[in-house]
Write a protein that holds these residues in place. Structure first.
Motif, short mmCIF file in Angstrom:
data_model
loop_
_atom_site.label_atom_id
_atom_site.label_comp_id
_atom_site.label_asym_id
_atom_site.label_seq_id
_atom_site.Cartn_x
_atom_site.Cartn_y
_atom_site.Cartn_z
N LEU A 292 -18.90 2.45 -32.05
CA LEU A 292 -18.87 3.07 -30.72
C LEU A 292 -20.14 2.84 -29.90
N PRO A 293 -21.36 3.10 -30.40
CA PRO A 293 -22.55 2.91 -29.55
C PRO A 293 -22.71 1.47 -29.07
N LEU A 294 -22.55 0.50 -29.97
CA LEU A 294 -22.69 -0.90 -29.57
C LEU A 294 -21.59 -1.29 -28.60
N TRP A 295 -20.37 -0.84 -28.86
CA TRP A 295 -19.25 -1.16 -27.98
C TRP A 295 -19.47 -0.62 -26.58
N LEU A 296 -19.95 0.62 -26.48
CA LEU A 296 -20.19 1.22 -25.17
C LEU A 296 -21.29 0.48 -24.41
N VAL A 297 -22.37 0.12 -25.09
CA VAL A 297 -23.45 -0.60 -24.44
C VAL A 297 -22.98 -1.96 -23.95
N ASN A 298 -22.22 -2.67 -24.77
CA ASN A 298 -21.68 -3.96 -24.33
C ASN A 298 -20.73 -3.79 -23.15
N LEU A 299 -20.00 -2.68 -23.14
CA LEU A 299 -19.03 -2.45 -22.08
C LEU A 299 -19.70 -2.21 -20.73
N ILE A 300 -20.76 -1.41 -20.70
CA ILE A 300 -21.38 -1.04 -19.42
C ILE A 300 -22.45 -2.03 -18.98
N SER A 301 -22.73 -3.04 -19.79
CA SER A 301 -23.72 -4.05 -19.40
C SER A 301 -23.23 -4.85 -18.20
N SER A 302 -24.15 -5.23 -17.34
CA SER A 302 -23.79 -6.07 -16.19
C SER A 302 -23.60 -7.53 -16.59
N ASN A 303 -23.97 -7.86 -17.82
CA ASN A 303 -23.82 -9.22 -18.33
C ASN A 303 -22.47 -9.36 -19.03
N GLY A 304 -21.56 -10.12 -18.43
CA GLY A 304 -20.23 -10.29 -19.00
C GLY A 304 -20.22 -10.99 -20.34
N ALA A 305 -21.32 -11.69 -20.69
CA ALA A 305 -21.39 -12.36 -21.99
C ALA A 305 -21.30 -11.38 -23.15
N GLN A 306 -21.61 -10.11 -22.90
CA GLN A 306 -21.54 -9.11 -23.95
C GLN A 306 -20.12 -8.63 -24.21
N ARG A 307 -19.16 -9.17 -23.48
CA ARG A 307 -17.77 -8.73 -23.65
C ARG A 307 -16.85 -9.90 -23.98
N ASN A 308 -17.37 -10.91 -24.63
CA ASN A 308 -16.50 -12.01 -25.07
C ASN A 308 -16.80 -12.35 -26.51
#
Length: 478
Positions: A292-308
């Motif tokens: 959950l913590p890592l997923w949330l941080v990747n989700l709200i990041s402005s860098n889309g690379a964290q969501r692929n």
């Protein structure tokens, strides 16, 4: 451990080493074909070379001290290998083997769940078939890959109630990358849900304490005042420091609603869950809470690379997903091979991994190899070099090297270098043809000695650099 378990373990170890070798050869071939980049393979190769020489580990590509980048103190261990033989292959090999060998603690979790030994290959296959794992292995190098066996081992130690090995695994996680503090916090949350209060509170305090120590003390000390984590700018809408982001999010949680990229959310959830979700059951939720913590941080990041699945940011989630699959299979009383679900995982790997790049995209610079290798031989080891991102990892065993980037080169910056190796016809990542053409014109106008090749590659050196080198007999082509 029974005789069949020992036999399977040896076979799984051998298979993991073979998989690791194949993955290593894949990443080495990608590097040979000039598809790696200064960010991040060149950064870590230069730092490892500096550590092996007893120099300050400060990346000239990044402009930061190594510990001021991601706080990865575990990376210092690679210095011993570089001392024996300074080669970028240490990074690529250790990455491939670490990822492949993560299958072993996952198989141990399978045995710990008292599932059939004859099916203990299933968690190994699920891990090797994770698209995120294959893609991370090819995406240059990142030290958190060394922590993946420890992440699975940490979960095993928790379930076996072995506090000392559990603590050592937590410390290793924190030593491989600052972002893994989020995983440590997630492990703590999972412990709290199981009412293991001491374990949970300790893990959360350890993760938060390390994160705050880095951001509020070590990073500003090494990088300068008010210089926190490099990725902090991705969350600037929430605050300008980790404490302000945490406090603001707790006091005004509705602010997060505006930050979440809702249009990307369904795709992101599908990408990280689809290879293993068919194996999950209700009791998988406990270990999934770790993500959950890592997923949330990747989700709200402005860098889309964290969501692929191309980049490395979601790699720990792949470990957690496989453990969740093991828990789900324990609930359903798995006694036979789940062939259909396993076949679905294989389909997901074929669709989301990038093996086909070796027959297309990765071949785009093969015709430049001869020219590049010739140019590399003409660059002295002591030279200060400015080049393109994809050529930087070929030249990082030196004190000063930079990637040219997007901004035009001025005379002041040019004076910092002795050698320029560019290719305007193939500017590479975060650069452009016009920027490189103007940089070459600036060097030629400053009477640098320049050579060119049919591929568009151009090598320019200061005249004193040419006179000091052994390459005295080359006639300039331009």
């Amino acid at each position: 451990m029974t005789y069949s378990a020992r036999t399977n373990f040896r076979r799984q170890l051998t298979t993991s080493l073979i998989v690791g070798l194949v993955w290593w050869l894949s990443s080495a071939l990608r590097h040979l074909w000039l598809q790696s980049n200064g960010f991040d393979l060149g950064i870590y190769d230069q730092v490892a070379w500096q550590i092996s020489r007893g120099l300050e580990p400060r990346s000239s590509l990044l402009g930061l001290h190594h510990m001021g980048n991601h706080g990865a103190w575990a990376f210092y261990a690679i210095g011993a290998a570089y001392y024996l033989w300074p080669s970028i292959q240490w990074l690529l090999a250790s990455q491939a083997l670490s990822l492949a060998l993560t299958a072993l603690p996952l198989a141990a979790l399978w045995r710990q769940a008292r599932l059939p030994e004859r099916l203990s290959w299933l968690p190994c296959l699920l891990w090797w078939l994770q698209p995120q794992v294959f893609n991370t292995n090819l995406f240059d190098f990142h030290p958190e890959v060394w922590a993946m066996p420890a992440l699975a081992g940490c979960i095993w130690c928790s379930r076996a109630q072995k506090p000392l090995p559990w603590l050592l695994c937590l410390l290793w996680l924190l030593g491989c990358r600052d972002g893994l503090a989020l995983v440590v916090i997630g492990l703590g949350l999972s412990e709290l849900v199981q009412r293991r209060w001491c374990w949970g509170l300790f893990a959360i305090a350890l993760g938060l304490g390390w994160m705050l120590s880095l951001s509020e003390w070590l990073y500003p000390w090494l990088n300068g005042p008010d210089q926190g984590p490099a990725a902090l700018s991705r969350f600037s809408s929430l605050g300008d420091s980790i404490p302000s982001i945490l406090i603001g999010s707790l006091q005004r949680p509705w602010v997060l609603v505006d930050v979440v990229p809702w249009q990307e959310l369904p795709i992101y959830v599908v990408l990280i869950s689809v290879p293993t979700a068919l194996f999950w059951r209700r009791n998988s939720l406990t270990v999934l809470l770790t993500a959950l913590p890592l997923w949330l941080v990747n989700l709200i990041s402005s860098n889309g690379a964290q969501r692929n699945l191309v980049h490395h940011y979601n790699l720990p989630l792949a470990v957690i997903a496989v453990v969740a699959a093991i828990d789900g299979l324990q609930t359903s009383g798995c006694r036979a091979w789940p062939w259909r679900r396993l076949a679905w995982s294989a389909v997901c790997w074929a669709a989301l991994a990038k093996p086909w790049f070796f027959s297309g995209h990765y071949l785009s610079r093969v015709d430049q190899l001869t020219d590049v290798n010739e140019a590399l031989r003409r660059i002295p080891a002591e030279s200060r070099v400015i080049t393109t991102s994809h050529l930087a990892p070929q030249l990082t065993h030196r004190l000063q090297i930079e990637a040219i980037g997007r901004n035009p080169l001025n005379q002041r910056r040019l004076d910092r270098f002795d050698v320029m190796l560019l290719n305007p016809s193939d500017p590479g990542w975060q650069s452009g043809s016009s920027v490189q053409s103007k940089a070459l014109q600036l060097a030629k106008g400053d009477n640098w000695y320049c050579q060119s090749w049919k591929s568009g590659l151009e090598l320019c050196r200061k005249l004193e650099e040419v006179s000091d080198s052994t390459d005295q007999n080359d006639a300039p082509d331009s």
